[in-house]
Motif scaffolding. Structure first.
Motif, short mmCIF file in Angstrom:
data_model
loop_
_atom_site.label_atom_id
_atom_site.label_comp_id
_atom_site.label_asym_id
_atom_site.label_seq_id
_atom_site.Cartn_x
_atom_site.Cartn_y
_atom_site.Cartn_z
N ARG A 181 5.96 -3.59 -14.76
CA ARG A 181 4.53 -3.63 -14.45
C ARG A 181 4.28 -2.86 -13.15
NH1 ARG A 181 1.27 -9.22 -14.67
NH2 ARG A 181 1.57 -8.76 -16.89
N PRO A 182 3.43 -1.82 -13.17
CA PRO A 182 3.13 -1.05 -11.94
C PRO A 182 2.72 -1.99 -10.81
CG PRO A 182 2.15 0.01 -13.85
CD PRO A 182 2.69 -1.30 -14.34
N ILE A 183 3.18 -1.66 -9.61
CA ILE A 183 2.98 -2.54 -8.45
C ILE A 183 1.91 -1.99 -7.54
CG2 ILE A 183 4.13 -3.55 -6.44
CD1 ILE A 183 6.78 -3.21 -7.95
N GLU A 184 0.96 -2.82 -7.18
CA GLU A 184 -0.08 -2.45 -6.22
C GLU A 184 0.21 -3.14 -4.90
OE1 GLU A 184 -3.84 -3.41 -7.84
OE2 GLU A 184 -3.64 -2.10 -9.60
N LEU A 185 0.12 -2.39 -3.82
CA LEU A 185 0.41 -2.93 -2.50
C LEU A 185 -0.89 -3.04 -1.70
CD1 LEU A 185 2.41 -3.81 -0.31
CD2 LEU A 185 2.67 -1.43 0.32
N THR A 186 -1.31 -4.27 -1.44
CA THR A 186 -2.55 -4.48 -0.69
C THR A 186 -2.36 -5.38 0.53
OG1 THR A 186 -3.11 -6.35 -2.14
CG2 THR A 186 -4.00 -4.19 -2.75
N SER A 187 -1.15 -5.87 0.74
CA SER A 187 -0.90 -6.81 1.83
C SER A 187 -0.69 -6.09 3.16
CB SER A 187 0.34 -7.67 1.51
OG SER A 187 0.72 -8.43 2.63
N GLU A 188 -1.49 -6.45 4.16
CA GLU A 188 -1.31 -5.89 5.50
C GLU A 188 0.00 -6.38 6.11
OE1 GLU A 188 -4.66 -6.78 7.90
OE2 GLU A 188 -6.10 -5.74 6.62
N THR A 189 0.34 -7.63 5.84
CA THR A 189 1.59 -8.19 6.36
C THR A 189 2.79 -7.41 5.87
OG1 THR A 189 0.59 -10.39 6.40
CG2 THR A 189 2.99 -10.28 6.50
N LEU A 190 2.80 -7.08 4.58
CA LEU A 190 3.92 -6.33 4.01
C LEU A 190 4.00 -4.94 4.60
CD1 LEU A 190 6.25 -6.26 2.06
CD2 LEU A 190 4.67 -5.65 0.23
N ARG A 191 2.86 -4.31 4.85
CA ARG A 191 2.88 -2.96 5.44
C ARG A 191 3.44 -2.99 6.85
NH1 ARG A 191 -2.00 -2.23 2.43
NH2 ARG A 191 -3.29 -2.83 4.20
N ARG A 192 3.33 -4.11 7.52
CA ARG A 192 3.94 -4.23 8.85
C ARG A 192 5.45 -4.42 8.75
NH1 ARG A 192 -0.49 -8.61 11.04
NH2 ARG A 192 -2.25 -7.18 11.27
N GLU A 193 5.90 -5.01 7.65
CA GLU A 193 7.33 -5.23 7.47
C GLU A 193 8.08 -3.94 7.16
OE1 GLU A 193 9.10 -9.08 5.76
OE2 GLU A 193 7.27 -8.75 4.60
N MET A 194 7.42 -2.99 6.48
CA MET A 194 8.09 -1.76 6.06
C MET A 194 8.68 -0.97 7.24
SD MET A 194 8.22 -1.69 2.85
CE MET A 194 8.91 -0.06 2.87
N PRO A 195 7.91 -0.72 8.33
CA PRO A 195 8.51 -0.02 9.47
C PRO A 195 9.67 -0.81 10.08
CG PRO A 195 6.12 0.03 9.62
CD PRO A 195 6.47 -0.94 8.52
N ALA A 196 9.59 -2.15 10.01
CA ALA A 196 10.69 -2.97 10.55
C ALA A 196 11.97 -2.73 9.75
CB ALA A 196 10.29 -4.44 10.52
N LEU A 197 11.85 -2.64 8.42
CA LEU A 197 13.02 -2.36 7.58
C LEU A 197 13.60 -1.00 7.92
CD1 LEU A 197 14.97 -2.81 5.25
CD2 LEU A 197 13.18 -2.04 3.68
N LEU A 198 12.76 -0.02 8.11
CA LEU A 198 13.23 1.32 8.46
C LEU A 198 13.94 1.31 9.81
CD1 LEU A 198 13.30 4.24 7.50
CD2 LEU A 198 11.10 4.60 8.64
#
Length: 321
Positions: free
Chosen positions: A92-109
């Protein structure tokens, strides 16, 4: 050989079930103590879903096989993005709308790049392990602040609100927590024992077994949880589970392994495996970046992730068997 395969399957089954009960018990206890569901999801659940990798790391390092732990951490991160996320997007195609998750992405990098910097001298010392564990504490504090400051309308908050168990007595939650932990320990011991014997049978290194067989095995809990979340339309939870698990795999799994048993890294880790992991992380970052107001991973991108992962795994197997 057949007995070792049975050990691996039994260990994997116990890890999957034990991880589920460990997450259930830990999350229920935190909720009973009044911790917000989003904060539970970002910290306790993220650590608990990495429990199979962490326990495998501890058991392998105590047995004097830290290479298996390192391979498991690196391989699990690649598997989480290439195999797990690819399968979810294909389903199922994934939509990303969470601001919290977008903050986590740079942390993973950032965590991935920190790990690479510690790998550059081809040796992981106890100091390196302590650096990673210190970074783990910093990330935990940061995630706590992110959870507290998150918007009340963040979809990820609602996802965790619906999934974190409620109305569970403290006694029942504590029992499931302990049962889950004990099952994880027993399952990890069986899986490590079987994996080491398989590596010796085929004459390959523990790193290769960790990156392929053990990594795929310990990523199955993430696959199950994320597929169910995607089916329910909880996209933030599906990706957040992967991102959180990858962060804790690097900081906790490698940190614990290096702290228990320092080791010299095999050349293949620096020449191939760590850079494949970083490449998958960069691809995930690019796919979820908001170019036109929304982040989205479609079925074609999911198929590309799966194909890339199996091409990488196939190359590793062909080169080492």
């Amino acid at each position: 050989m057949l007995g070792n395969i049975v050990e691996i399957i039994a260990g994997l089954s116990l890890l999957i079930w034990g991880a589920d009960r460990f997450v259930f018990g830990g999350a229920a206890i935190a909720r009973n103590l009044g911790v917000a569901p989003l904060l539970i999801g970002l910290t306790i659940v993220a650590i608990a879903t990495s429990a199979p990798e962490i326990l495998v790391s501890v058991v392998a390092s105590l047995r004097g096989e830290p290479e298996l732990a390192i391979g498991n951490a690196i391989g699990s991160n690649s598997a989480n993005i290439g195999l797990v996320l690819g399968a979810i997007a294909l389903f199922r195609p994934i939509e990303l709308t969470s601001e919290t998750l977008r903050r986590e992405m740079p942390a993973l990098l950032a965590v991935s790049l920190l790990t690479v910097s510690l790998f550059l001298d081809s040796y992981l010392s106890r100091i390196d392990g302590f650096v990673l564990l210190t970074a783990l504490i910093i990330v935990m504090v940061w995630l706590t602040r992110v959870g507290i400051r998150s918007s009340a309308n963040d979809p990820m908050r609602n996802d965790y609100e619906a999934e974190i168990p409620s109305n569970v007595s403290m006694q029942k939650a504590a029992i499931w927590l302990l049962v889950g932990l004990g099952t994880l320990l027993f399952g990890a011991d069986l899986l490590v024992d079987g994996a080491i014997e398989v590596a010796r049978h085929f004459g390959v290194s523990e790193v290769v077994i960790g990156i392929t067989l053990v990594a795929i095995a310990t990523s199955l809990p993430e696959l199950a949880v994320s597929l169910v979340s995607a089916y329910k339309g909880e996209y933030g939870l599906a990706i957040g589970n992967i991102v959180g698990s990858n962060i804790f795999n690097l900081l906790a799994v490698i940190g614990v392994a290096a702290s228990i048993q320092p080791l010299a890294l095999p050349p293949s880790v620096l020449s191939l495996h760590i850079f494949v992991m970083v490449a998958f992380t960069l691809v995930l970052f690019a796919m979820t970046y908001e170019y036109e107001g929304e982040g989205r991973i479609n079925r074609f991108e999911g198929l590309c992730l799966i194909c890339a992962y199996f091409a990488y795994t196939g190359y590793v197997v062909v080169q080492n068997v």
